[in-house]
Design an enzyme around this catalytic site. Sequence first.
Site, PDB file in Angstrom:
ATOM      1  N   ARG A 226      35.912  36.082  58.720  1.00  0.00           N
ATOM      2  CA  ARG A 226      36.372  34.759  58.329  1.00  0.00           C
ATOM      3  C   ARG A 226      35.203  34.006  57.712  1.00  0.00           C
ATOM      4  O   ARG A 226      34.051  34.223  58.075  1.00  0.00           O
ATOM      5  CB  ARG A 226      36.888  33.992  59.564  1.00  0.00           C
ATOM      6  CG  ARG A 226      38.223  34.497  60.092  1.00  0.00           C
ATOM      7  CD  ARG A 226      39.362  34.113  59.156  1.00  0.00           C
ATOM      8  NE  ARG A 226      40.668  34.507  59.663  1.00  0.00           N
ATOM      9  CZ  ARG A 226      41.349  35.580  59.259  1.00  0.00           C
ATOM     10  NH1 ARG A 226      40.843  36.400  58.365  1.00  0.00           N
ATOM     11  NH2 ARG A 226      42.552  35.841  59.743  1.00  0.00           N
ATOM     12  N   HIS A 274      40.001  37.076  49.416  1.00  0.00           N
ATOM     13  CA  HIS A 274      40.680  37.385  50.691  1.00  0.00           C
ATOM     14  C   HIS A 274      41.772  38.453  50.500  1.00  0.00           C
ATOM     15  O   HIS A 274      42.952  38.196  50.727  1.00  0.00           O
ATOM     16  CB  HIS A 274      41.278  36.118  51.328  1.00  0.00           C
ATOM     17  CG  HIS A 274      41.469  36.245  52.824  1.00  0.00           C
ATOM     18  ND1 HIS A 274      41.251  35.217  53.697  1.00  0.00           N
ATOM     19  CD2 HIS A 274      41.845  37.296  53.595  1.00  0.00           C
ATOM     20  CE1 HIS A 274      41.500  35.611  54.947  1.00  0.00           C
ATOM     21  NE2 HIS A 274      41.868  36.892  54.904  1.00  0.00           N
TER      22      HIS A 274
END
Length: 311
Positions: A226, A274
Amino acid sequence: MMKPHIYFNSNIDSPEEWKAALSQHFPNMQYSVGEICDDPDSVDVALVWKLPNRGLADFKNLKAVLSLGAGINQLDPARLPRHVPLARLVDDSLTQTMVEYAKAATFRYHRKFHLFERQTREARWTFVPATIARDTSVGVLGLGELGGAIAKALATEGFNVSGWSRSQKDIEGIATYCGQSGLAEMLAVSDIVINVLPLTDDTRSILNEEFFVQCKRGACLINMGRGHHLVDADLLAAIDAGQIQAATLDVATVEPLPPAHPFWMHPAILVTPHVAGISTPESASVAVAQNIRRALNGEPLAQQVNVSRGY
Ligand code: GLV
């Protein structure tokens, strides 16, 4: 026959594809998508990547929250109904795509494509000899479902792989470490460091100045966890100082990464939007359907998140 009312919300997954996949398992299901939900009282299960703006409080009879991701922090756990069990997604297609990404990014550094990409732009034909995989040490942060699979796959490719996790794990062919001193030991020998830790209070900002100082000089970083694992300014400083050679970043603190962010134009940084771990509805709906059945039967969920632990 079960007739679940499934509420779906995601800005990255296709509601139509998920509907088609889930209706294979529940032909009579009710399916609601997006911010407005008619008949909220009858919603049984929320299948979500992110929470809708109003949260889930309108769903008075909710029996489970199922994450569309392996991670759950994007769901803003503090806004989730406390009494409703939450599960993360564990799925072969997600694991396989994470493994592929880790291999691609590792091989890119191992075979120095990042240098040759730069040399290409500079029209520079400079020979740099190749090394073989066992001479490249890779350290994987996180040895759960995803990190374990990545570590094993890289070991199979011949890399010298070690791994670090919160609790000591034993994986054949991989040197495993835990704790602060274990982290320092692993970082000191890793040419490439891959992060796939869950984001928790303990791991937030773990990729910071203190961390980079412990890395082998010239190490490359691959962040597939993350954005909030990384302190952006500390990475830039570590690259400037030559301590970190290059970084591949699939996640950012703000996604999409804002146009003015210094990572974009940085010659030592590769940004991907992502995309590392992607689950296909066809594959992932099998595990999701099982959890929907469990929720409707009042059974504990598979992959249920321990909210105080954070994953
Ligand atoms: C993706 O980031 C996931 O959590 O699955």
